[in-house]
Design a protein around this motif. Structure first.
Motif, short mmCIF file in Angstrom:
data_model
loop_
_atom_site.label_atom_id
_atom_site.label_comp_id
_atom_site.label_asym_id
_atom_site.label_seq_id
_atom_site.Cartn_x
_atom_site.Cartn_y
_atom_site.Cartn_z
N TYR A 70 0.68 -1.07 -0.08
CA TYR A 70 -0.12 -0.16 0.35
C TYR A 70 0.79 1.26 0.22
N SER A 71 2.75 1.12 -0.40
CA SER A 71 3.72 2.39 -0.05
C SER A 71 2.69 3.23 -1.31
N LEU B 98 3.65 6.90 -7.03
CA LEU B 98 4.20 7.99 -7.19
C LEU B 98 5.09 7.67 -8.81
N ASP B 99 5.74 6.08 -8.95
CA ASP B 99 6.04 5.33 -9.70
C ASP B 99 5.90 5.14 -11.08
N ILE C 201 2.98 13.21 -2.99
CA ILE C 201 2.43 13.48 -4.51
C ILE C 201 3.26 15.16 -4.10
N ALA C 202 3.08 15.59 -3.87
CA ALA C 202 3.47 17.04 -4.19
C ALA C 202 5.35 16.96 -3.82
N GLN C 203 5.23 16.82 -2.77
CA GLN C 203 6.97 16.92 -2.51
C GLN C 203 7.86 16.00 -4.06
N GLN C 204 7.27 15.10 -4.95
CA GLN C 204 7.90 15.07 -5.56
C GLN C 204 7.53 15.71 -7.15
N TYR C 205 5.89 16.69 -7.26
CA TYR C 205 6.13 17.34 -8.19
C TYR C 205 6.12 18.90 -8.13
N PRO C 206 7.01 19.19 -7.77
CA PRO C 206 6.86 20.82 -7.15
C PRO C 206 4.91 21.70 -7.63
N LYS C 207 5.37 21.29 -9.79
CA LYS C 207 4.49 22.51 -9.75
C LYS C 207 3.23 21.98 -9.36
N LEU C 208 2.65 21.04 -9.09
CA LEU C 208 1.24 20.80 -8.89
C LEU C 208 1.10 21.35 -7.62
#
Length: 192
Positions: free
Chosen positions: A10-11, A16-17, A43-50
């Motif tokens: 459930y990670s 994200l991947d 998700i926000a940490q990996q995709y800073p434009k969102l």
């Protein structure tokens, strides 16, 4: 619920991947039924434009003790919203994690139809939930576990992930089962 969704299967890394969040550009993601927002934070940490709106009932926010991490302030906000009522936020992606398996088709359709007032052509719907795999595509023990859970949910709640029944203008884009995940990505796009 957290006891039912603990463990590597459930990670959030599976999500994200295996989903192309970068394709949303500077878009807005609405995390419907997102409680404490932990998936939106990841998700926000990996995709800073969102940017993100995490929606749930006011009571769920209190139980989760919601607080936006300092580095995500201004990009993630919480909004009290009942997903059975008309969606107030216009977004590029509406994300439902572990929601539909708890509701019969009648209520699943009602949840999806509540999105209609906010949907613009091209908006995507991403359901990340249990979904039976093709026979023989996962280890036997996992297939048995998923079938048992599916039968249990059907028996108790008459539940299925059949969101496209809500409106013929949803275009089904497919199902992806990330390697090692207990959940599948089910995606549709609003054709308007």
């Amino acid at each position: 619920m957290s006891a039912c969704t603990a463990g590597a299967g459930y990670s959030s890394h599976h999500l994200l991947d295996n989903y192309d969040f970068a394709s949303l550009g500077n878009g807005l993601v609405v995390d419907v039924g997102g409680a404490g927002g932990h998936n939106s934070f990841a998700i926000a940490q990996q995709y800073p434009k969102l940017n993100f709106v995490v929606q749930d009932l006011e009571a769920a926010f209190g139980e989760a003790g919601v607080k936006v991490p300092t580095e995500l302030e201004g990009r993630v906000e919480f909004m009290a919203h009942d997903f059975f009522t008309p969606q107030p936020a216009k977004a590029d992606l509406y994300y439902f994690r572990f929601i539909f398996h708890n509701w019969s088709d009648k209520y699943g359709v009602k949840i999806m139809r509540a999105l209609l007032p906010a949907l613009e052509p091209g908006a995507r719907i991403l359901v990340y939930d249990n979904c039976l795999p093709e026979v023989g595509t996962v280890p036997g023990w996992r297939e048995k576990l998923l079938k048992t859970m599916d039968i249990y949910m059907l028996k108790i709640l008459n539940a299925r992930e059949s969101f496209w029944l809500a409106d013929s203008r949803f275009k089904f884009l497919g199902v992806t089962r990330p390697e090692g995940s207990n959940l599948a990505l089910i995606e549709a796009r609003w054709e308007g």
